[in-house]
Design a protein around this motif. Structure first.
Motif, PDB file in Angstrom:
ATOM      1  N   LEU A 193       0.836  -1.209   0.000  1.00  0.00           N
ATOM      2  CA  LEU A 193       0.000   0.000   0.000  1.00  0.00           C
ATOM      3  C   LEU A 193       0.866   1.252   0.000  1.00  0.00           C
ATOM      4  CD1 LEU A 193      -2.555  -0.913   2.831  1.00  0.00           C
ATOM      5  CD2 LEU A 193      -2.811  -1.277   0.365  1.00  0.00           C
ATOM      6  N   SER A 194       0.287   2.343  -0.467  1.00  0.00           N
ATOM      7  CA  SER A 194       0.871   3.678  -0.311  1.00  0.00           C
ATOM      8  C   SER A 194       0.051   4.403   0.743  1.00  0.00           C
ATOM      9  CB  SER A 194       0.755   4.473  -1.609  1.00  0.00           C
ATOM     10  OG  SER A 194       1.368   3.783  -2.648  1.00  0.00           O
ATOM     11  N   GLY A 195       0.469   5.614   1.046  1.00  0.00           N
ATOM     12  CA  GLY A 195      -0.358   6.471   1.888  1.00  0.00           C
ATOM     13  C   GLY A 195      -1.204   7.364   0.986  1.00  0.00           C
ATOM     14  N   GLY A 196      -1.568   8.520   1.499  1.00  0.00           N
ATOM     15  CA  GLY A 196      -2.251   9.524   0.682  1.00  0.00           C
ATOM     16  C   GLY A 196      -3.633   9.109   0.212  1.00  0.00           C
TER      17      GLY A 196
ATOM     18  N   SER B  60       0.853   9.079  10.042  1.00  0.00           N
ATOM     19  CA  SER B  60       1.270   7.688   9.796  1.00  0.00           C
ATOM     20  C   SER B  60       0.487   7.067   8.636  1.00  0.00           C
ATOM     21  CB  SER B  60       1.043   6.876  11.075  1.00  0.00           C
ATOM     22  OG  SER B  60       1.001   5.503  10.779  1.00  0.00           O
ATOM     23  N   ASN B  61       1.197   6.483   7.683  1.00  0.00           N
ATOM     24  CA  ASN B  61       0.522   5.788   6.584  1.00  0.00           C
ATOM     25  C   ASN B  61      -0.172   4.521   7.086  1.00  0.00           C
ATOM     26  OD1 ASN B  61       1.133   7.670   4.651  1.00  0.00           O
ATOM     27  ND2 ASN B  61       2.927   6.579   3.841  1.00  0.00           N
ATOM     28  N   TYR B  62       0.408   3.908   8.128  1.00  0.00           N
ATOM     29  CA  TYR B  62      -0.241   2.737   8.744  1.00  0.00           C
ATOM     30  C   TYR B  62      -1.612   3.149   9.312  1.00  0.00           C
ATOM     31  CZ  TYR B  62      -1.543  -0.610  12.285  1.00  0.00           C
ATOM     32  OH  TYR B  62      -2.257  -1.484  13.053  1.00  0.00           O
TER      33      TYR B  62
ATOM     34  N   LEU C 232       0.122   2.065  -5.903  1.00  0.00           N
ATOM     35  CA  LEU C 232       0.938   3.268  -5.744  1.00  0.00           C
ATOM     36  C   LEU C 232       0.117   4.531  -5.974  1.00  0.00           C
ATOM     37  CD1 LEU C 232       3.980   2.055  -7.899  1.00  0.00           C
ATOM     38  CD2 LEU C 232       3.817   2.047  -5.393  1.00  0.00           C
ATOM     39  N   GLY C 233       0.407   5.549  -5.183  1.00  0.00           N
ATOM     40  CA  GLY C 233      -0.138   6.871  -5.449  1.00  0.00           C
ATOM     41  C   GLY C 233       0.943   7.717  -6.117  1.00  0.00           C
ATOM     42  N   MET C 234       0.594   8.940  -6.442  1.00  0.00           N
ATOM     43  CA  MET C 234       1.576   9.877  -7.007  1.00  0.00           C
ATOM     44  C   MET C 234       1.258  11.266  -6.475  1.00  0.00           C
ATOM     45  SD  MET C 234       2.105  11.185 -10.903  1.00  0.00           S
ATOM     46  CE  MET C 234       0.832  12.433 -10.725  1.00  0.00           C
ATOM     47  N   GLY C 235       2.279  11.996  -6.035  1.00  0.00           N
ATOM     48  CA  GLY C 235       2.071  13.364  -5.566  1.00  0.00           C
ATOM     49  C   GLY C 235       1.982  14.337  -6.736  1.00  0.00           C
ATOM     50  N   PRO C 236       1.513  15.567  -6.488  1.00  0.00           N
ATOM     51  CA  PRO C 236       1.386  16.562  -7.574  1.00  0.00           C
ATOM     52  C   PRO C 236       2.726  16.940  -8.194  1.00  0.00           C
ATOM     53  CG  PRO C 236       0.329  17.329  -5.531  1.00  0.00           C
ATOM     54  CD  PRO C 236       1.049  16.065  -5.191  1.00  0.00           C
ATOM     55  N   ASP C 237       3.838  16.625  -7.514  1.00  0.00           N
ATOM     56  CA  ASP C 237       5.177  16.883  -8.065  1.00  0.00           C
ATOM     57  C   ASP C 237       5.722  15.682  -8.826  1.00  0.00           C
ATOM     58  OD1 ASP C 237       5.447  15.177  -5.940  1.00  0.00           O
ATOM     59  OD2 ASP C 237       7.068  16.271  -4.943  1.00  0.00           O
ATOM     60  N   GLY C 238       4.935  14.610  -8.926  1.00  0.00           N
ATOM     61  CA  GLY C 238       5.393  13.418  -9.646  1.00  0.00           C
ATOM     62  C   GLY C 238       6.149  12.442  -8.765  1.00  0.00           C
ATOM     63  N   HIS C 239       6.118  12.640  -7.423  1.00  0.00           N
ATOM     64  CA  HIS C 239       6.808  11.659  -6.573  1.00  0.00           C
ATOM     65  C   HIS C 239       5.958  10.413  -6.383  1.00  0.00           C
ATOM     66  CE1 HIS C 239       4.573  13.177  -2.912  1.00  0.00           C
ATOM     67  NE2 HIS C 239       4.828  11.962  -2.456  1.00  0.00           N
ATOM     68  N   VAL C 240       6.637   9.299  -6.210  1.00  0.00           N
ATOM     69  CA  VAL C 240       5.972   8.047  -5.835  1.00  0.00           C
ATOM     70  C   VAL C 240       6.696   7.530  -4.610  1.00  0.00           C
ATOM     71  CG1 VAL C 240       5.105   7.351  -8.104  1.00  0.00           C
ATOM     72  CG2 VAL C 240       7.402   6.717  -7.429  1.00  0.00           C
ATOM     73  N   ALA C 241       5.992   6.783  -3.773  1.00  0.00           N
ATOM     74  CA  ALA C 241       6.532   6.348  -2.478  1.00  0.00           C
ATOM     75  C   ALA C 241       7.107   7.597  -1.800  1.00  0.00           C
ATOM     76  CB  ALA C 241       7.556   5.234  -2.682  1.00  0.00           C
ATOM     77  N   SER C 242       8.332   7.524  -1.237  1.00  0.00           N
ATOM     78  CA  SER C 242       8.973   8.767  -0.771  1.00  0.00           C
ATOM     79  C   SER C 242      10.214   9.024  -1.618  1.00  0.00           C
ATOM     80  CB  SER C 242       9.305   8.692   0.723  1.00  0.00           C
ATOM     81  OG  SER C 242       8.124   8.863   1.490  1.00  0.00           O
ATOM     82  N   LEU C 243      10.051   8.850  -2.921  1.00  0.00           N
ATOM     83  CA  LEU C 243      11.104   9.100  -3.908  1.00  0.00           C
ATOM     84  C   LEU C 243      10.714  10.369  -4.649  1.00  0.00           C
ATOM     85  CD1 LEU C 243      11.336   5.369  -4.951  1.00  0.00           C
ATOM     86  CD2 LEU C 243      13.086   6.641  -3.663  1.00  0.00           C
TER      87      LEU C 243
ATOM     88  N   PRO D 165      10.846  16.780   0.993  1.00  0.00           N
ATOM     89  CA  PRO D 165      10.272  18.102   0.718  1.00  0.00           C
ATOM     90  C   PRO D 165       8.811  18.188   1.146  1.00  0.00           C
ATOM     91  CG  PRO D 165      10.761  16.910  -1.328  1.00  0.00           C
ATOM     92  CD  PRO D 165      11.268  16.062  -0.207  1.00  0.00           C
ATOM     93  N   LYS D 166       8.157  17.043   1.249  1.00  0.00           N
ATOM     94  CA  LYS D 166       6.772  17.033   1.744  1.00  0.00           C
ATOM     95  C   LYS D 166       6.825  16.570   3.206  1.00  0.00           C
ATOM     96  CE  LYS D 166       2.390  14.587   0.921  1.00  0.00           C
ATOM     97  NZ  LYS D 166       1.676  13.656   0.035  1.00  0.00           N
ATOM     98  N   PRO D 167       6.227  17.313   4.126  1.00  0.00           N
ATOM     99  CA  PRO D 167       6.277  16.894   5.527  1.00  0.00           C
ATOM    100  C   PRO D 167       5.492  15.592   5.743  1.00  0.00           C
ATOM    101  CG  PRO D 167       5.147  19.023   5.259  1.00  0.00           C
ATOM    102  CD  PRO D 167       5.478  18.528   3.890  1.00  0.00           C
TER     103      PRO D 167
ATOM    104  N   GLU E 123      11.017  12.932   7.922  1.00  0.00           N
ATOM    105  CA  GLU E 123      11.674  11.627   8.123  1.00  0.00           C
ATOM    106  C   GLU E 123      10.755  10.493   7.676  1.00  0.00           C
ATOM    107  OE1 GLU E 123      13.059  11.544  12.201  1.00  0.00           O
ATOM    108  OE2 GLU E 123      14.840  12.682  11.580  1.00  0.00           O
ATOM    109  N   ARG E 124      11.252   9.703   6.752  1.00  0.00           N
ATOM    110  CA  ARG E 124      10.450   8.620   6.160  1.00  0.00           C
ATOM    111  C   ARG E 124      11.337   7.445   5.803  1.00  0.00           C
ATOM    112  NH1 ARG E 124       6.431  11.063   2.170  1.00  0.00           N
ATOM    113  NH2 ARG E 124       5.597  12.866   3.256  1.00  0.00           N
ATOM    114  N   ILE E 125      10.727   6.281   5.584  1.00  0.00           N
ATOM    115  CA  ILE E 125      11.451   5.191   4.921  1.00  0.00           C
ATOM    116  C   ILE E 125      10.696   4.885   3.630  1.00  0.00           C
ATOM    117  CG2 ILE E 125      12.255   4.281   7.142  1.00  0.00           C
ATOM    118  CD1 ILE E 125      10.451   1.791   6.566  1.00  0.00           C
TER     119      ILE E 125
HETATM  120  O1  LIG Z   1       3.597  11.476   1.037  1.00  0.00           O
HETATM  121  C1  LIG Z   1       3.048  10.659   0.315  1.00  0.00           C
HETATM  122  O2  LIG Z   1       2.478  11.068  -0.840  1.00  0.00           O
HETATM  123  C2  LIG Z   1       2.147  10.174  -1.904  1.00  0.00           C
HETATM  124  C3  LIG Z   1       1.039  10.828  -2.712  1.00  0.00           C
HETATM  125  O3  LIG Z   1      -0.026  11.177  -1.853  1.00  0.00           O
HETATM  126  P1  LIG Z   1      -1.415  11.775  -2.421  1.00  0.00           P
HETATM  127  O4  LIG Z   1      -2.205  12.165  -1.184  1.00  0.00           O
HETATM  128  O5  LIG Z   1      -1.063  12.963  -3.270  1.00  0.00           O
HETATM  129  O6  LIG Z   1      -2.093  10.692  -3.187  1.00  0.00           O
HETATM  130  C4  LIG Z   1       1.759   8.788  -1.382  1.00  0.00           C
HETATM  131  O7  LIG Z   1       1.617   7.908  -2.451  1.00  0.00           O
HETATM  132  C5  LIG Z   1       2.837   8.325  -0.402  1.00  0.00           C
HETATM  133  O8  LIG Z   1       2.586   7.021   0.027  1.00  0.00           O
HETATM  134  C6  LIG Z   1       2.848   9.269   0.764  1.00  0.00           C
HETATM  135  O9  LIG Z   1       3.768   8.898   1.787  1.00  0.00           O
END
Ligand SMILES: O=C1O[C@H](COP(=O)(O)O)[C@@H](O)[C@H](O)[C@H]1O
Length: 345
Positions: A112-115, A155-157, A244-255, A276-278, A281-283
């Motif tokens: 799973l991802s978070g978000g 927490s994503n958990y 997987l999710g994707m952030g508005p900056d194109g990040h996936v996971a915490s990459l 860069p996104k609070p 500290e992440r893994i």
């Molecule tokens: O910080 C994170 O962001 C991404 C994207 O989140 P979203 O709310 O824009 O969908 C998420 O996939 C990742 O697991 C999370 O830690």
């Protein structure tokens, strides 16, 4: 996964010298299916859709002739009019894979991802899937986690627990009585019956370095016990499905874009202290692990994410490669987009 080929009216327009755009129009259930199938030079076919049910054809497929990475086996893009339609399709896709891997192996390893992803999983814990999925075979992991206590709002958990794992479902029960067995007409309300020992949250008492190392050790233990497969192609663990999710900056996971962690090619799990996104500290799983998954699903909704979607799937000339553009899968990568996220395609 079920696949269907169809004879469709195909319109081809030359957009640029390197991008060939092929259009299928599929107007079924208000869903446009965009399908990319990079099995070679621009081979495109309609996959995973019941084409018999299509009244008229209305979708768009993009084939990037010659630009597909050699490692990409198959790529599918589905665009939905609403997030509700997307969630319904994502539930079916996940349940089908659960069934497939459940038959092939004794475990189904899901990342799973978070978000925003978690909300889009809601239909998995509703009928018909809540009753038909073999939850006992599921093993749950996180592609990334914030190094905060498990009950922390970041927490994503916690997000997954509150929005998915703790969700209740009515489970019918057989009871023994003098006359034999009786079906209880007032079924018991239970949470998703994944064995608690199969839910692999991080050790939130550790530092980011320690938590990453601890998670990698946990994965190695699961590989040694044949719960988690290994990719024969890469030697990295091969999860059955990553959501997987994707952030508005194109990040996936915490990459994150431009971060050195995107180049990590040895570790399975690494850490970041300057996200860069609070929170900072992440893994996170590394790209070799993400891309060794059998099936990867990228679930993206909203107009705010249309730019990176265009960079990854459209006719974008941007020289900087975003993390989301680096995602592939051993078997199949599927994009689940709502129409706002796909609006620049
Ligand atoms: O910080 C994170 O962001 C991404 C994207 O989140 P979203 O709310 O824009 O969908 C998420 O996939 C990742 O697991 C999370 O830690």
């Amino acid at each position: 996964m079920a696949s269907a080929s169809a004879s469709l009216t195909i319109t081809t327009t030359l957009r640029s010298s390197s991008v060939r755009r092929t259009a299928f129009y599929c107007g079924h259930h208000r869903t446009r299916s965009i399908v990319l199938n990079r099995l070679g030079f621009g081979g495109v076919s309609l996959i995973g859709a019941n084409t018999k049910r299509f009244d008229s054809l209305k979708a768009t497929a993009f084939s990037m002739a010659g630009t597909a990475a050699a490692s990409e086996k198959k790529k599918r893009v589905e665009v939905f009019d609403t997030e509700e339609d997307l969630a319904a399709s994502l539930a079916k896709y996940t349940a089908d894979l659960s069934d497939k891997f459940g038959k092939e192996r004794s475990s189904f390893t899901v990342v799973l991802s978070g978000g925003s992803l978690i909300k889009s999983l809601r239909k998995l814990v509703e009928p018909p899937y809540s009753d038909s999925i073999e939850w006992g075979k599921w093993h749950i992991f996180w592609v990334d986690e914030r190094v905060v206590p498990k009950d922390h709002v970041d927490s994503n958990y916690k997000l997954a627990y509150d929005g998915f794992l703790s969700k209740g479902m009515f489970v019918p029960r057989l009871y023994r009585c003098n006359a034999g067995y009786l079906l209880n007409f007032l079924p018991i309300f239970e949470q998703v019956p994944i064995p608690p020992g199969n839910v692999y949250a991080i050790n939130d008492a550790l530092s980011p370095e320690g938590a990453a190392e601890d998670y990698e050790t946990c994965l190695k233990h699961l590989v040694a016990n044949n719960i988690l497969a290994t990719s024969s192609a890469t030697g990295f663990p091969k999860f059955d499905l990553m959501l997987l999710g994707m952030g508005p900056d194109g990040h996936v996971a915490s990459l994150f874009p431009g971060h050195d962690l995107c180049k990590e090619n040895k570790k399975w799990v690494t850490f970041i202290k300057d996200s860069p996104k609070p929170p900072p500290e992440r893994i996170t799983f590394t790209f070799p692990v993400i891309n060794s998954a059998a099936y990867n699903a990228l679930v993206v909704c909203g107009a705010g994410k249309a730019g990176p979607v265009q960079a990854a799937l459209g006719n974008s000339q941007n020289a900087n490669v975003l993390p989301v553009q680096m995602v592939s899968a051993e078997e199949e990568l599927t994009w689940f987009l709502d129409k706002e996220a796909a609006s620049k395609l």
